[in-house]
Write a protein that holds these residues in place. Structure first.
Motif, mmCIF file in Angstrom:
data_model
loop_
_atom_site.group_PDB
_atom_site.id
_atom_site.type_symbol
_atom_site.label_atom_id
_atom_site.label_comp_id
_atom_site.label_asym_id
_atom_site.label_seq_id
_atom_site.Cartn_x
_atom_site.Cartn_y
_atom_site.Cartn_z
ATOM 1 N N PHE A 94 0.003 13.172 14.086
ATOM 2 C CA PHE A 94 -0.103 13.589 15.481
ATOM 3 C C PHE A 94 -0.507 12.358 16.393
ATOM 4 O O PHE A 94 0.042 12.232 17.429
ATOM 5 N N LEU A 96 -2.827 11.438 18.173
ATOM 6 C CA LEU A 96 -3.291 11.666 19.644
ATOM 7 C C LEU A 96 -4.373 10.547 20.117
ATOM 8 O O LEU A 96 -5.205 10.189 19.178
ATOM 9 N N VAL A 102 -6.391 16.981 26.284
ATOM 10 C CA VAL A 102 -5.083 17.527 26.050
ATOM 11 C C VAL A 102 -4.239 17.120 27.280
ATOM 12 O O VAL A 102 -3.186 16.243 27.288
ATOM 13 N N ASN A 105 -3.734 12.987 27.322
ATOM 14 C CA ASN A 105 -2.965 12.677 26.151
ATOM 15 C C ASN A 105 -1.461 12.634 26.613
ATOM 16 O O ASN A 105 -0.851 11.709 26.444
ATOM 17 N N SER A 143 -8.932 16.068 21.252
ATOM 18 C CA SER A 143 -8.149 16.152 20.007
ATOM 19 C C SER A 143 -8.894 16.734 19.087
ATOM 20 O O SER A 143 -8.477 17.523 18.014
ATOM 21 N N ARG A 151 -2.433 20.206 17.864
ATOM 22 C CA ARG A 151 -2.566 18.779 18.026
ATOM 23 C C ARG A 151 -0.947 18.414 17.917
ATOM 24 O O ARG A 151 -0.640 17.460 18.946
#
Lengths: 237, 448
Positions: A94, A96, A102, A105, A143, A151
């Motif tokens: 992932f 992140l 969220v 990101n 995350s 994610r």
């Protein structure tokens, strides 16, 4: 029209005194809008190909052409700009950025270069993506407050936020259970259809590769299958 | 902007680690800021205490040769001096014309030596107001010619009471022994906290005993209105009081100033500046020595400067140790965040931005540490300034009313903060550079 072309690409890594031939003269092309998968067992060269297409690695020999531009000889700065403008990435783990939520990101790639959208358009576009990946309720979450599947959904939205022509996904379902993995592939397929973005993903899961409309099979650094238009408008069964 | 946001938030990622690093910086900052503020406060206090003890900021003394060729210290009524006082009246808060001696005070079988100022109580009405009477009374002191005001401990040593008479034995300016009677008018709180304990008498009466005229005196002390103009005003008086011969002999001036400095720094009694040295060629009339508090403060400030330099060295050592800590921490951070670096690079973050994230993080850490250090210093200074250190005379000179004072200098705080920030940035530079140079493929394939 080919958006990605590899011509007789080899990649040799040096590990101590030994040389590892990850790719041994690979040639193939991927069309714009393809939902292409690169499959093969571990060590067959899947990730190496994605790294070369992603301009984060350079071939030992041969040519990698992205959107008509050969990538060899380009400076790090130009390659970085090329990645930013043309490519999106989805990683197995992932990747992140933990200090961002969220929304941030997803927004992150937009902040790295010139953003042609207004603030309002940017916000609407990110919200559209978040809604498309089904995380509108989780915008403010970090995350570490999300499940693996969530994610990876954020990662999908992040990969698409700059409207790249190509999204590369290295084993995007590798760290997910099969049901979640299936839903991620479905999501990628949906975005591929909605936005006409070329998706190139690697997997060794035979059930997932069925959804691809272009399959490149590797074995020991060589292409052993390059088949197109298998399930053009299909989905997972 | 995104680099700024990420760097700022990264600070709180490993709270304990950030706290320890910022804490180390804060400790260094605390040491240097506290030391600077303390030395600044000490200098100010010494300056104030000196000015109280010596009765002014500018001191003028007169020297002349007697008929027998003996150098004597006295100032005769002088138009030049009066004119200068008039011309600069706006810059002068007040002045006093005093005589002085260190006589033997005798009462019965007891005897003690003490500094005695001869003052004009009518001119120096503020002096009477500032004296804290413990026994007797100051009323009518200017009218009673032989009135004597004694510090309480001196009175106790002699066993004398207000109203009683003491004998005063001293040497006249011409070198003869003389004895006078003084009537103790009052006891006052000892002013030893100001560094000098003195008794007071009427100037004209003391002058009689010293063998100088009633309108003459030995020292003119001035309080200036604006201390920042002290050097200017000193220069005005020094130049204005020079005789034509002195102007020609100006090449000797520096030597005289140095001697004058030595003279005052050993106590209130003027010493022969050429004592033990080469002979002075006698001159006609009065020559003046003009000194300022700044000259007297020079050795103190020199000492404080050395103290500050020692503090700076300690600060730099602490910072160097912290710098090693920051470098190692950022190396560790680089390894911990290697995939993150790879991800950011993959998405199109340029090398310089990666470097910027690390440097900004170090900058914030330095800023946090500095701010913490300054706050801790302010808190500690507040607590320390509430402590009373009793009446130890050795300490009093450095204190204000028995308490430590701190003088914070915005310039030195800013310089120290800038130093911390620069060192933090230098410490983080190499790990930041290494992170930026990391090939994205290596960063992304790392298994840390």
């Amino acid at each position: 029209m080919a958006i990605v072309e590899l011509e007789k690409v080899t990649r040799v890594y040096t590990l101590g005194k030994a040389e590892v031939h990850a790719l041994r003269g690979v040639t193939f092309a991927i069309e714009k809008g393809d939902f292409a998968t690169i499959i093969g067992p571990s060590g067959s060269g899947k990730s190496t190909i994605l790294n070369l297409i992603g301009c984060i690695d350079q071939p030992t020999e041969g040519k990698v052409i992205i959107n008509g531009k050969p990538t060899q000889g380009l400076t790090d700065k130009v390659l970085t700009t090329l990645r930013h403008e043309t490519l999106g990435f989805i990683f197995q783990s992932f990747n992140l950025i933990p200090v961002l939520n969220v929304y941030e990101n997803i927004e992150f790639p937009l902040l790295l270069g010139r953003n042609k959208m207004s603030k309002k358009e940017t916000k609407e576009w990110i919200e559209y993506l978040v809604e498309s990946v089904g995380l509108i309720e989780r915008l403010d979450h970090k995350s570490n407050e999300l499940s693996g599947g969530q994610r990876q959904r954020v990662a999908v939205a992040r990969a698409l936020v700059t409207r790249p022509e190509i999204v590369l996904a290295d084993e995007p379902t590798g760290n997910l259970d099969s049901k979640t993995g299936q839903s991620i592939i479905e999501l990628m397929k949906k975005m591929n259809a909605d936005l006409n973005t070329t998706f190139i993903f690697s997997t060794h899961d035979a059930t997932i590769m069925d959804i691809a409309d272009h399959v490149i099979r590797l074995l020991d650094g060589l292409v052993v299958e390059n088949s197109k238009n298998r399930v053009r408008a299909g989905g997972l069964s | 902007m995104i680099a700024l946001k990420i760097a700022f938030r990264n600070i709180s990622r490993q709270k304990k680690r950030s706290f320890l690093l910022a804490g180390a910086i804060a400790f260094g900052m605390l040491v240097i800021t506290l030391l600077n503020a303390l030395s600044g406060g000490v200098v100010e206090n010494i300056r104030v205490n000196f000015s109280h003890a010596l009765g002014g900021h500018i001191f003028i003394m007169g020297r002349e040769f007697s008929g027998e060729g003996r150098m004597i210290h006295k100032i005769r009524p002088d138009q030049r001096l009066d004119q200068l006082l008039d011309e600069n009246a706006a810059s002068i808060r007040g002045f006093s014309k005093r005589s002085q001696a260190v006589p033997s005070l005798i009462f019965g079988s007891k005897q003690t030596m003490h500094l005695l100022y001869g003052v004009d109580f009518e001119e120096e009405d503020q002096l009477l107001e500032s004296l804290a009477v413990t026994a007797g009374s100051l009323s009518g002191v200017s009218r009673e010619g032989n009135a004597l005001i004694l510090p309480k401990p001196v009175g106790e040593r002699l066993g004398v009471e207000p109203g009683e008479t003491v004998l005063v034995k001293l040497e006249t300016l011409s070198g003869q022994q003389n004895v006078g009677e003084f009537k103790v008018k009052a006891f006052i709180e000892d002013q030893e906290q100001f560094g000098l304990s003195a008794a007071y008498a009427n100037r004209s009466y003391l002058n009689d005993l010293l063998g100088i005229g009633s309108q003459e005196y030995q020292m003119l002390n001035m309080f200036v209105a604006d201390l920042s103009r002290l050097d200017d005003l000193t220069r005005v008086f020094r130049e204005g009081l020079k005789s034509p011969e002195e102007l020609e002999e100006s090449k000797f001036e520096e030597l005289e100033e140095e001697e004058a400095l030595l003279e005052v720094s050993v106590g209130g009694v003027p010493l022969d500046p050429m004592m033990g040295g080469e002979e002075i060629k006698p001159w006609e009339g009065t020559r003046y020595q003009v000194m300022s508090l700044n000259q007297i403060m020079e050795p103190v400030e020199l000492m404080v400067g050395v103290l500050n330099q020692v503090g700076l060295v300690i600060f730099l050592i602490l910072l160097s140790v912290t710098m090693v800590g920051i470098t190692n921490t950022f190396r560790m951070i680089m390894i911990e965040r290697i995939r993150e670096i790879g991800t950011m690079r993959a998405f199109g973050m340029q090398r310089r931005e990666i470097k910027r994230i690390f440097l900004l993080e170090a900058f914030f850490l330095g800023l946090l540490g500095s701010a913490g250090g300054i706050l801790l210093t302010a808190l500690l200074a507040f607590i320390l300034s509430k402590i009373r250190f009793g009446a130890d005379p050795a300490l009093q000179f450095f204190l204000r009313q028995g308490q430590i004072t701190f003088s914070f200098s915005a310039a030195s705080i800013l310089i120290n903060t800038a130093l911390v920030l620069v060192i933090s940035l230098i410490a983080a530079y190499w790990p930041a550079r290494a992170s930026a140079k990391l090939p994205p493929v290596e960063a992304l394939s790392s298994h840390t």
